[in-house]
Design an enzyme around this catalytic site. Sequence first.
Site, PDB file in Angstrom:
ATOM      1  N   LYS A 152     -11.655  11.406 -10.869  1.00  0.00           N
ATOM      2  CA  LYS A 152     -11.178  12.167 -12.029  1.00  0.00           C
ATOM      3  C   LYS A 152     -11.004  11.276 -13.266  1.00  0.00           C
ATOM      4  CE  LYS A 152      -7.166  15.088 -13.180  1.00  0.00           C
ATOM      5  NZ  LYS A 152      -5.853  15.544 -12.684  1.00  0.00           N
ATOM      6  N   LYS A 209       1.777  11.710   0.704  1.00  0.00           N
ATOM      7  CA  LYS A 209       0.751  11.096   1.566  1.00  0.00           C
ATOM      8  C   LYS A 209       0.943  11.550   3.025  1.00  0.00           C
ATOM      9  CE  LYS A 209      -2.021   8.395   0.615  1.00  0.00           C
ATOM     10  NZ  LYS A 209      -3.436   8.578   0.157  1.00  0.00           N
ATOM     11  N   TYR A 252       5.977   9.994  -3.513  1.00  0.00           N
ATOM     12  CA  TYR A 252       4.640   9.485  -3.195  1.00  0.00           C
ATOM     13  C   TYR A 252       4.403   9.490  -1.691  1.00  0.00           C
ATOM     14  CZ  TYR A 252       1.151   5.947  -1.968  1.00  0.00           C
ATOM     15  OH  TYR A 252       0.093   5.289  -1.395  1.00  0.00           O
ATOM     16  N   SER A 253       5.298   8.852  -0.942  1.00  0.00           N
ATOM     17  CA  SER A 253       5.051   8.745   0.503  1.00  0.00           C
ATOM     18  C   SER A 253       5.122  10.111   1.178  1.00  0.00           C
ATOM     19  CB  SER A 253       6.001   7.739   1.155  1.00  0.00           C
ATOM     20  OG  SER A 253       7.349   8.056   0.914  1.00  0.00           O
ATOM     21  N   THR A 273      -8.259   9.250 -13.969  1.00  0.00           N
ATOM     22  CA  THR A 273      -6.897   9.339 -14.503  1.00  0.00           C
ATOM     23  C   THR A 273      -6.617   7.994 -15.179  1.00  0.00           C
ATOM     24  OG1 THR A 273      -5.875   8.336 -12.559  1.00  0.00           O
ATOM     25  CG2 THR A 273      -6.233  10.735 -12.499  1.00  0.00           C
ATOM     26  N   THR A 297      -1.319   5.435   4.087  1.00  0.00           N
ATOM     27  CA  THR A 297      -0.511   4.254   3.785  1.00  0.00           C
ATOM     28  C   THR A 297       0.591   4.067   4.832  1.00  0.00           C
ATOM     29  OG1 THR A 297       1.231   3.505   2.260  1.00  0.00           O
ATOM     30  CG2 THR A 297       0.712   5.818   2.178  1.00  0.00           C
ATOM     31  N   ASP A 298       1.039   2.828   4.973  1.00  0.00           N
ATOM     32  CA  ASP A 298       2.155   2.577   5.906  1.00  0.00           C
ATOM     33  C   ASP A 298       3.453   3.201   5.398  1.00  0.00           C
ATOM     34  OD1 ASP A 298       2.661   0.850   3.781  1.00  0.00           O
ATOM     35  OD2 ASP A 298       2.906  -0.947   5.019  1.00  0.00           O
ATOM     36  N   GLU A 299       3.461   3.605   4.107  1.00  0.00           N
ATOM     37  CA  GLU A 299       4.699   4.161   3.547  1.00  0.00           C
ATOM     38  C   GLU A 299       5.068   5.501   4.179  1.00  0.00           C
ATOM     39  OE1 GLU A 299       5.281   3.587  -0.671  1.00  0.00           O
ATOM     40  OE2 GLU A 299       3.850   1.952  -0.697  1.00  0.00           O
TER      41      GLU A 299
HETATM   42  P1  NAD Z   1      -5.252   3.642  -7.741  1.00  0.00           P
HETATM   43  O1  NAD Z   1      -4.131   4.386  -8.371  1.00  0.00           O
HETATM   44  O2  NAD Z   1      -5.604   2.282  -8.234  1.00  0.00           O
HETATM   45  O3  NAD Z   1      -6.586   4.532  -7.845  1.00  0.00           O
HETATM   46  C1  NAD Z   1      -6.599   5.898  -7.611  1.00  0.00           C
HETATM   47  C2  NAD Z   1      -7.953   6.442  -8.078  1.00  0.00           C
HETATM   48  O4  NAD Z   1      -7.969   7.848  -7.771  1.00  0.00           O
HETATM   49  C3  NAD Z   1      -8.186   6.317  -9.580  1.00  0.00           C
HETATM   50  O5  NAD Z   1      -9.506   5.899  -9.825  1.00  0.00           O
HETATM   51  C4  NAD Z   1      -7.957   7.733 -10.096  1.00  0.00           C
HETATM   52  O6  NAD Z   1      -8.724   8.034 -11.257  1.00  0.00           O
HETATM   53  C5  NAD Z   1      -8.429   8.555  -8.900  1.00  0.00           C
HETATM   54  N1  NAD Z   1      -7.826   9.899  -8.869  1.00  0.00           N
HETATM   55  C6  NAD Z   1      -6.527  10.234  -9.046  1.00  0.00           C
HETATM   56  N2  NAD Z   1      -6.365  11.552  -8.967  1.00  0.00           N
HETATM   57  C7  NAD Z   1      -7.588  12.072  -8.712  1.00  0.00           C
HETATM   58  C8  NAD Z   1      -8.071  13.387  -8.503  1.00  0.00           C
HETATM   59  N3  NAD Z   1      -7.246  14.444  -8.564  1.00  0.00           N
HETATM   60  N4  NAD Z   1      -9.381  13.568  -8.245  1.00  0.00           N
HETATM   61  C9  NAD Z   1     -10.227  12.515  -8.199  1.00  0.00           C
HETATM   62  N5  NAD Z   1      -9.837  11.249  -8.413  1.00  0.00           N
HETATM   63  C10 NAD Z   1      -8.527  11.024  -8.660  1.00  0.00           C
HETATM   64  O7  NAD Z   1      -4.914   3.634  -6.196  1.00  0.00           O
HETATM   65  P2  NAD Z   1      -5.214   2.522  -5.078  1.00  0.00           P
HETATM   66  O8  NAD Z   1      -4.110   1.541  -5.076  1.00  0.00           O
HETATM   67  O9  NAD Z   1      -6.610   2.069  -5.194  1.00  0.00           O
HETATM   68  O10 NAD Z   1      -5.046   3.402  -3.761  1.00  0.00           O
HETATM   69  C11 NAD Z   1      -6.159   4.107  -3.212  1.00  0.00           C
HETATM   70  C12 NAD Z   1      -5.722   4.840  -1.962  1.00  0.00           C
HETATM   71  O11 NAD Z   1      -5.225   3.915  -1.006  1.00  0.00           O
HETATM   72  C13 NAD Z   1      -4.590   5.843  -2.201  1.00  0.00           C
HETATM   73  O12 NAD Z   1      -4.853   6.982  -1.423  1.00  0.00           O
HETATM   74  C14 NAD Z   1      -3.346   5.124  -1.702  1.00  0.00           C
HETATM   75  O13 NAD Z   1      -2.399   6.050  -1.232  1.00  0.00           O
HETATM   76  C15 NAD Z   1      -3.928   4.286  -0.581  1.00  0.00           C
HETATM   77  N6  NAD Z   1      -3.223   3.026  -0.279  1.00  0.00           N
HETATM   78  C16 NAD Z   1      -2.943   2.142  -1.283  1.00  0.00           C
HETATM   79  C17 NAD Z   1      -2.327   0.928  -0.972  1.00  0.00           C
HETATM   80  C18 NAD Z   1      -2.059  -0.108  -2.052  1.00  0.00           C
HETATM   81  O14 NAD Z   1      -1.449  -1.145  -1.762  1.00  0.00           O
HETATM   82  N7  NAD Z   1      -2.489   0.089  -3.298  1.00  0.00           N
HETATM   83  C19 NAD Z   1      -1.976   0.636   0.345  1.00  0.00           C
HETATM   84  C20 NAD Z   1      -2.270   1.579   1.357  1.00  0.00           C
HETATM   85  C21 NAD Z   1      -2.888   2.761   1.009  1.00  0.00           C
HETATM   86  P1  TYD Z   2       4.613  -1.816  -5.760  1.00  0.00           P
HETATM   87  O1  TYD Z   2       3.559  -2.775  -6.161  1.00  0.00           O
HETATM   88  O2  TYD Z   2       4.978  -0.717  -6.711  1.00  0.00           O
HETATM   89  O3  TYD Z   2       4.194  -1.227  -4.342  1.00  0.00           O
HETATM   90  P2  TYD Z   2       5.027  -0.312  -3.286  1.00  0.00           P
HETATM   91  O4  TYD Z   2       6.248   0.179  -3.919  1.00  0.00           O
HETATM   92  O5  TYD Z   2       4.063   0.807  -3.013  1.00  0.00           O
HETATM   93  O6  TYD Z   2       5.269  -1.174  -2.107  1.00  0.00           O
HETATM   94  O7  TYD Z   2       5.937  -2.621  -5.452  1.00  0.00           O
HETATM   95  C1  TYD Z   2       5.975  -3.630  -4.464  1.00  0.00           C
HETATM   96  C2  TYD Z   2       7.405  -4.119  -4.346  1.00  0.00           C
HETATM   97  O8  TYD Z   2       7.774  -4.773  -5.557  1.00  0.00           O
HETATM   98  C3  TYD Z   2       8.416  -2.992  -4.153  1.00  0.00           C
HETATM   99  O9  TYD Z   2       9.433  -3.446  -3.264  1.00  0.00           O
HETATM  100  C4  TYD Z   2       9.007  -2.780  -5.537  1.00  0.00           C
HETATM  101  C5  TYD Z   2       8.921  -4.166  -6.156  1.00  0.00           C
HETATM  102  N1  TYD Z   2       8.727  -4.193  -7.636  1.00  0.00           N
HETATM  103  C6  TYD Z   2       9.561  -4.967  -8.434  1.00  0.00           C
HETATM  104  O10 TYD Z   2      10.482  -5.628  -7.954  1.00  0.00           O
HETATM  105  N2  TYD Z   2       9.337  -4.974  -9.786  1.00  0.00           N
HETATM  106  C7  TYD Z   2       8.338  -4.256 -10.363  1.00  0.00           C
HETATM  107  O11 TYD Z   2       8.215  -4.284 -11.614  1.00  0.00           O
HETATM  108  C8  TYD Z   2       7.468  -3.488  -9.523  1.00  0.00           C
HETATM  109  C9  TYD Z   2       6.349  -2.685 -10.111  1.00  0.00           C
HETATM  110  C10 TYD Z   2       7.700  -3.496  -8.154  1.00  0.00           C
END
Ligand code: NAD
Ligand code: TYD
Length: 339
Positions: free
Chosen positions: A34, A157, A153-154, A36, A125-127
Amino acid sequence: MNIVVTGGAGFIGANFVYYMLKQRPADKIICFDKLTYAGNMATLDKAMTKEKFKFIRGDIADRRAVDKLFRDEKPDIIVNFAAESHVDRSIEDPELFLRTNILGTSVLLDACRKYGIDRYHQVSTDEVYGDLPLDRPDLFFTETTPLHTSSPYSASKASADLLVQAYSRTYKIPVTISRCSNNYGPFHFPEKLIPLMIINALHDKKLPVYGKGENVRDWLYVKDHCSAINLVLTKGKAGEVYNIGGHNERRNIDVVKIILKELGKPESLIEHVEDRKGHDRRYAIDPTKIRNDLGWEPETKFEDGIKQTIQWYLEHKDWWENIISGEYQNYYDKMYGNR
Ligand code: NAD
Ligand code: TYD
């Protein structure tokens, strides 16, 4: 094979696009995103030059757009990364998380029902397991740990995971789910802990650590997450859940100190700010199942991965400067202005 990667313009999705283009050169990779605030076409610049790659802008919660995607591209595999992914944003405004993460997942699953699919993979996600106490280092999340969420969020998911399992049982759609720990690496959006701290430190700005910084996250280099998902697609059993993690638990404060040390910046930049509401204490994945059943092992140690990541941010200033000069600035001021 035609592999649709939803959310492929985001952090992990884009890393997965590059991983798959390299690992599976015979397959066509179609990114459906999308765009975003978190999606970025600059991230896909190099992919756009590849013959086997196609980008389609679209919303997973838009039934008509998803139908057209299935009719035109005839996917064999869907890997659903598309999501609203930031806990802090979900605390500010949960609704969009429900629309994309839950409704979007159901729209994709409905299309799989209608058109057929060889494999639908949900990137979870593990969350979804909630959190673990800080004083019980013996406890880990396994695939049978009950879902017990803390943030909007969690919760969104976990709801999506339940829908995926319901569609598997009711409609016999061949699904898999992976639940990974926190990722880090190239193209990580600057609102998340590691890139935020690198970029603030480079600007000699304060590093906002929530609370005492004692919360623990289990960090995995993004490429290792990509290799695990590819393995689940090829060897994983339909109907199964696989946890992904590399036993790399760190306190936030220690991660921040490592970044400061690598960049040669003083710890006086650290500023303890108001804690996140409902802040999960500790995440820790038990990856025994994916290791034993599929033979997956992570390749990158945190000590190396964090250096490579910092180096990547130093070498790709254009990428993140573009992001932080736009709408992101308003988000940052709102989030940290009065904390
Ligand atoms: P991100 O926020 O960097 O990217 C999300 C992407 O999804 C973006 O490109 C956005 O444009 C697109 N998007 C959002 N809404 C949309 C919609 N309605 N239709 C189509 N596209 C859309 O996220 P990320 O960190 O790359 O995470 C990707 C996936 O992995 C997520 O499902 C997240 O829950 C999961 N995940 C992330 C982590 C992490 O540490 N970042 C860990 C475990 C699981
Ligand atoms: P984040 O990267 O948002 O991932 P998640 O909450 O999904 O694990 O945050 C990682 C950890 O860092 C979380 O315990 C929250 C903390 N955090 C800060 O302390 N300061 C910040 O500005 C942010 C964004 C996160």
